[in-house]
Design a protein around this motif. Structure first.
Motif, mmCIF file in Angstrom:
data_model
loop_
_atom_site.group_PDB
_atom_site.id
_atom_site.type_symbol
_atom_site.label_atom_id
_atom_site.label_comp_id
_atom_site.label_asym_id
_atom_site.label_seq_id
_atom_site.Cartn_x
_atom_site.Cartn_y
_atom_site.Cartn_z
ATOM 1 N N PHE A 8 0.838 -1.208 0.000
ATOM 2 C CA PHE A 8 0.000 0.000 0.000
ATOM 3 C C PHE A 8 0.870 1.254 0.000
ATOM 4 N N PHE A 9 1.934 1.211 0.814
ATOM 5 C CA PHE A 9 2.803 2.375 0.915
ATOM 6 C C PHE A 9 3.502 2.653 -0.413
ATOM 7 N N LEU A 10 3.973 1.593 -1.081
ATOM 8 C CA LEU A 10 4.645 1.779 -2.366
ATOM 9 C C LEU A 10 3.666 2.261 -3.434
ATOM 10 N N GLY A 11 2.432 1.775 -3.343
ATOM 11 C CA GLY A 11 1.429 2.264 -4.278
ATOM 12 C C GLY A 11 1.155 3.738 -4.096
ATOM 13 N N LEU A 12 1.100 4.158 -2.853
ATOM 14 C CA LEU A 12 0.916 5.568 -2.547
ATOM 15 C C LEU A 12 2.073 6.390 -3.086
ATOM 16 N N LEU A 13 3.288 5.832 -2.971
ATOM 17 C CA LEU A 13 4.467 6.531 -3.470
ATOM 18 C C LEU A 13 4.384 6.737 -4.974
ATOM 19 N N SER A 14 3.946 5.682 -5.685
ATOM 20 C CA SER A 14 3.932 5.767 -7.144
ATOM 21 C C SER A 14 2.951 6.814 -7.648
ATOM 22 N N THR A 15 1.908 7.073 -6.888
ATOM 23 C CA THR A 15 0.921 8.057 -7.332
ATOM 24 C C THR A 15 1.239 9.455 -6.848
ATOM 25 N N SER A 16 2.239 9.578 -5.952
ATOM 26 C CA SER A 16 2.506 10.888 -5.369
ATOM 27 C C SER A 16 3.485 11.702 -6.204
ATOM 28 N N ALA A 17 4.280 11.030 -7.045
ATOM 29 C CA ALA A 17 5.256 11.768 -7.842
ATOM 30 C C ALA A 17 4.540 12.516 -8.963
ATOM 31 N N ASN A 18 5.012 13.716 -9.260
ATOM 32 C CA ASN A 18 4.432 14.434 -10.384
ATOM 33 C C ASN A 18 5.501 14.656 -11.439
ATOM 34 N N ALA A 19 5.169 15.370 -12.443
ATOM 35 C CA ALA A 19 6.053 15.489 -13.610
ATOM 36 C C ALA A 19 7.307 16.278 -13.318
ATOM 37 N N GLN A 20 7.338 17.061 -12.283
ATOM 38 C CA GLN A 20 8.487 17.922 -12.039
ATOM 39 C C GLN A 20 9.398 17.394 -10.936
ATOM 40 N N TYR A 21 8.862 16.689 -9.965
ATOM 41 C CA TYR A 21 9.614 16.364 -8.764
ATOM 42 C C TYR A 21 9.918 14.877 -8.656
ATOM 43 N N ALA A 22 10.927 14.577 -7.811
ATOM 44 C CA ALA A 22 11.284 13.200 -7.484
ATOM 45 C C ALA A 22 10.902 12.915 -6.031
ATOM 46 N N SER A 23 11.020 11.647 -5.648
ATOM 47 C CA SER A 23 10.705 11.264 -4.272
ATOM 48 C C SER A 23 11.553 10.055 -3.871
ATOM 49 N N VAL A 24 11.693 9.900 -2.554
ATOM 50 C CA VAL A 24 12.424 8.762 -1.986
ATOM 51 C C VAL A 24 11.562 8.178 -0.875
ATOM 52 N N ALA A 25 11.465 6.844 -0.832
ATOM 53 C CA ALA A 25 10.683 6.187 0.213
ATOM 54 C C ALA A 25 11.267 4.815 0.492
ATOM 55 N N GLY A 26 10.860 4.258 1.607
ATOM 56 C CA GLY A 26 11.337 2.924 1.969
ATOM 57 C C GLY A 26 10.997 2.608 3.413
ATOM 58 N N ARG A 27 11.698 1.639 3.929
ATOM 59 C CA ARG A 27 11.433 1.173 5.285
ATOM 60 C C ARG A 27 12.749 1.085 6.062
ATOM 61 N N ILE A 28 12.717 1.525 7.309
ATOM 62 C CA ILE A 28 13.898 1.516 8.167
ATOM 63 C C ILE A 28 13.727 0.406 9.201
ATOM 64 N N THR A 29 14.702 -0.502 9.264
ATOM 65 C CA THR A 29 14.602 -1.647 10.152
ATOM 66 C C THR A 29 15.928 -1.895 10.860
ATOM 67 N N GLU A 30 15.857 -2.758 11.864
ATOM 68 C CA GLU A 30 17.054 -3.294 12.543
ATOM 69 C C GLU A 30 16.780 -4.747 12.844
ATOM 70 N N SER A 31 17.540 -5.646 12.200
ATOM 71 C CA SER A 31 17.342 -7.094 12.328
ATOM 72 C C SER A 31 15.913 -7.492 11.977
ATOM 73 N N GLY A 32 15.330 -6.840 10.969
ATOM 74 C CA GLY A 32 13.989 -7.165 10.529
ATOM 75 C C GLY A 32 12.879 -6.461 11.274
ATOM 76 N N LEU A 93 14.290 2.992 -1.300
ATOM 77 C CA LEU A 93 15.538 2.800 -0.554
ATOM 78 C C LEU A 93 15.220 2.289 0.848
ATOM 79 N N ASP A 94 15.383 0.984 1.043
ATOM 80 C CA ASP A 94 15.238 0.402 2.374
ATOM 81 C C ASP A 94 16.567 0.540 3.120
ATOM 82 N N ILE A 95 16.482 0.811 4.422
ATOM 83 C CA ILE A 95 17.681 1.100 5.218
ATOM 84 C C ILE A 95 17.671 0.211 6.461
ATOM 85 N N GLN A 96 18.800 -0.433 6.714
ATOM 86 C CA GLN A 96 18.950 -1.243 7.926
ATOM 87 C C GLN A 96 19.949 -0.561 8.844
#
Length: 760
Positions: A8-32, A93-96
């Motif tokens: 759901f979160f990635l789907g939201l990300l794909s619809t949030s970008a517009n023609a002019q701007y970029a975006s970065v998203a992902g999940r932050i974890t530690e040992s899962g 970009l997922d980050i551990q």
């Protein structure tokens, strides 16, 4: 559910970008596991957000270009990465994150009996996690505490290695030890209880320095050590840790989680320790280190309830057989007067439970019970004792406006019986066991004065069978002077009801006669503590923690053991005067981007008695102490290096008389260790190194440590008409057998190797 949220979160990300701007998203974890409230920012910009409860983050409406993305969270290494964004790009970009090595947990409970963020607690609490203790692996928590500044495991006997925990120079009976917030380790078992807790089960250790009797009652005079075990849902499915040293010590920790019921999870831990090879490197005919066979089994049940109400039950069984003495001793000499040995059999049961009542208000009932059975022989002196302690507590936590009120009622029952004068019938031949109830009631109010200032007021009342009414107040004030900067002031009083035969090993050795001059009154203490803490996080990702405290404690009725008036006696009495403990302590921690991490601490202190205007330094108390650790990780090799150490300043030592040739004060001495850790295999970690690199033992500079090892039963000692030892040709220093001259471990340099297996 997690996969659904991610999609759901990635789907939201794909619809949030517009023609002019970029975006970065992902999940932050530690040992899962998700990392909540991590700070995500782009350097040299004003863009900054936080991760949500599931660890997700999203940076939107970014202009194309090159950025440095930085992620920070308390207790973790700073993460940074250069990213190149082009128009309309949606970068995933997922980050551990990697935990740092010491003050990892940001949640504490010990200071106020409720879960709060460490930075928000008005009481300064030091937090150390399992990651910190792995830097110098030990077979038990008792030994592991030597790495903490201002905390020192003290050996009280050269032969049986019985010990206690000192905080800021105060002896073990002034320190209350808790497991999961419950006073489960009784004074009779401070060393045995701490030796049997499997390290694999420890989530973190919280330490409060200074009196806390307003919340925890008797024994919480010098400080608190709260050992918090893992929750089953946070522990690995299977965990094994095996370590062996070149002295043939073997230690194994085993932990595993299983789910016998749909709404119940069980954490089980087993600790096994084996050391059965007598070693006498100092050539005095006695074992340098006590031999031990130990098993400890721990099990903790957590139950899922409606509205996440708490219900947990834990049970532990502990058995130990330890002995030390002459090298040719064996069990057929136990209790005899031909070959000297000190042999201790210990059996112990512990039970704890916590239940949150099914009310809208937060009302928690907690209970603990322990049964300690000990059969000891110190030469020909026997000490056979049993202690049972039942403790229950009901607390009510209520928030209203700026007030956060905690109120509680407690009851503690102690049964104690032994074969010493402590429980002897002065008229008949039967024992009279001690049975004491100690009911109490307490209340504290944590008041948020404004966004930066908090005030805590507390008061406790206890009713003792013998000593009557005991009142202990408490005050704490916290001023947040900056985003990562605070000043705390704490003041309060403490009290301690004393039983020498459960607290002071010197009273049991048989080497000296115990003399109690008067009825011992309960000790009272009054304390004030000033603390300043600051955390710095530079734009280059460097983390620096700085914490400094100054304290002053004043004692009434301090009970003193007099070793010096008569070398054949230990005279106990309340001090005719007062005692003080004062000092300053500094802890600092630094984490660099190149993988180098370090922490160091130093404490300067004075612990003394004042009698008729004469100040005397307390025996076996250091004037200066310090600890340090340096860690470096070579990522391409999956190799970590840990260098740890401590040092202790001069202590006044117990001599047997003016002719005793041993040093009256200890030197400045240090124990240092180095470890290599290889983590290049999945689920397996190998470690090894050297302990006590400098090969330091207290024999250096002393002709001997244990007095009269050639005559441990004093069969050849000559006494004068006053009962004093006379100097003879066979005994030129006028000594009797005495193993209490001890300030450092007798165990020299040794190598160690171990392996950990952790399956999630």
């Amino acid at each position: 559910m997690r996969q659904f949220l991610y999609a759901f979160f990635l789907g939201l990300l794909s619809t949030s970008a517009n023609a002019q701007y970029a975006s970065v998203a992902g999940r932050i974890t530690e040992s899962g596991n998700p990392v909540e409230l991590a700070t995500i920012r782009l350097m040299n910009t004003d863009i900054q957000i936080h991760s949500d409860v599931n660890g997700f983050y999203q940076l939107q409406n970014l202009n194309p270009g090159t950025y440095t993305l930085v992620v920070d969270q308390v207790g973790y290494q700073s993460f940074r990465k250069k990213i190149q964004l082009v128009s309309t790009q949606s970068l995933l970009l997922d980050i551990q994150l990697t935990p740092i090595t010491s003050l990892v947990s940001d949640v504490v409970v010990t200071g106020t009996l409720k879960e709060v963020r460490k930075t928000e607690s008005p009481v300064p609490v030091e937090v150390y996690t399992q990651t910190f203790f792995k830097k110098n692996p030990t077979p038990n928590i008792f030994d592991a505490l030597q790495q903490i500044n201002g905390v020192r495991p003290q050996l009280n006997c050269n032969i049986c290695n019985t010990g206690d925990i000192h905080i800021n120079g105060l002896e073990g009976p002034y320190t209350m030890v808790l497991i999961d917030g419950m006073p489960i380790v009784s004074s009779l078992a401070s060393v045995y209880g701490l030796s049997g807790i499997p390290n694999a089960l420890v989530e973190r250790v919280e330490i409060v320095k200074g009196p806390a009797s307003s919340l925890y009652g008797s024994e919480a005079v010098g400080g608190l050590i709260n050992i918090i075990t893992k929750k089953p849902q946070h522990a690995p499915s299977v965990y094994v840790d095996y370590m062996q040293t070149s002295w043939k010590e073997k230690n194994a920790d085993l932990g595993f989680v299983w789910k016998p019921l749909q709404k119940a999870q069980v954490l089980t831990g087993i600790n096994l320790y084996h050391y059965n090879d007598p070693i006498d490197k100092n050539k005095d005919g006695f074992t340098d280190v006590t031999l031990q066979q130990r098993i400890s089994v721990f099990q903790k049940w957590n139950f899922q309830r409606k509205e996440n109400r708490l219900l947990s039950v834990a049970l532990r069984y502990y058995y130990e057989d330890r002995w030390g003495g002459e090298m040719n001793w064996n069990k057929r000499f136990r209790g005899g007067d031909s070959i000297y040995g000190e042999s201790i059999y210990t059996k112990r049961w512990e039970l704890t439970g916590q239940y949150q009542l099914p009310f809208k208000e937060k009302i928690l009932y907690a209970v603990s019970y322990n049964d300690h059975d000990q059969d000891s022989r110190y030469g020909t002196t026997s000490y056979i004792a049993r202690q049972k302690i039942f403790f229950q507590q009901l607390t009510w936590d209520k928030k209203s406006g700026a007030h956060d009120v905690l109120a509680g009622i407690t009851a503690r029952y102690t049964f104690y019986d032994d074969n010493t004068p402590a429980t002897a019938d002065p008229v008949g031949s039967k024992n009279i066991p001690n049975r004491n109830w100690l009911p109490g009631i307490f209340v504290q109010d944590e008041i948020r004065l404004n966004a930066k200032q908090q005030l805590l007021l507390g008061l406790r009342y206890d009713k003792h069978d013998v000593h009557g009414n005991i009142i202990t107040p408490r005050l704490a004030f916290k001023w947040k002077t900056g985003d990562q900067e605070s000043i705390r002031i704490n003041a309060g009083s403490g009290f301690r009801v004393v039983n020498l035969f459960t607290e002071d090993h010197a009273a049991l050795t048989g080497a000296r006669k115990v003399v109690i001059k008067n009825e011992l009154k309960p000790e009272r203490s009054y304390n004030i503590n000033l603390n300043y803490s600051k955390k710095l996080l530079t734009t280059r990702g460097v983390i620096w923690n700085f914490d400094i405290s100054a304290w002053y404690t004043y004692f009434n009725n301090r009970i003193i053991a007099d070793y010096e008036s008569n070398p054949n006696e230990i005279n106990y009495d309340n001090l005719n005067g007062h005692a003080i403990s004062k000092g300053i302590t500094l802890n600092t921690e630094l984490s660099l981007l190149n993988g180098l991490k370090g922490m160091a601490g130093i404490t300067l202190q004075e612990v003394a008695t004042v009698n008729q205007g004469i100040k005397t330094q307390q025996i076996l108390t250091e004037k200066i102490t310090g600890t340090w650790s340096l860690s470096y990780r070579i990522k391409p090799w999956n190799l970590g290096i840990d260098y740890t150490g401590n040092f202790y300043g001069p202590m006044r030592l117990p001599l047997l008389g003016p002719l005793d040739p041993r040093s009256a004060h200890s030197p400045l001495w240090s124990i240092q260790n180095i470890q290599l850790v290889f983590s290049g295999m999945r689920s397996i970690e190998l470690y090894g190194g050297v302990k006590n690199l400098l090969n330091w033992t207290p024999n250096k500079g002393n002709p001997f440590i244990i007095a009269r090892t050639n005559d441990p039963f004093d069969k050849q000692v000559v006494y004068n008409t006053n009962g004093q030892v006379e100097a003879t040709a066979d005994n030129p220093y006028a000594l009797s057998f005495d193993p209490t001259y001890v300030y450092a471990p007798n165990q020299g340099i040794r190598f160690f190797f171990g392996m950990r297996v952790s399956i999630k």
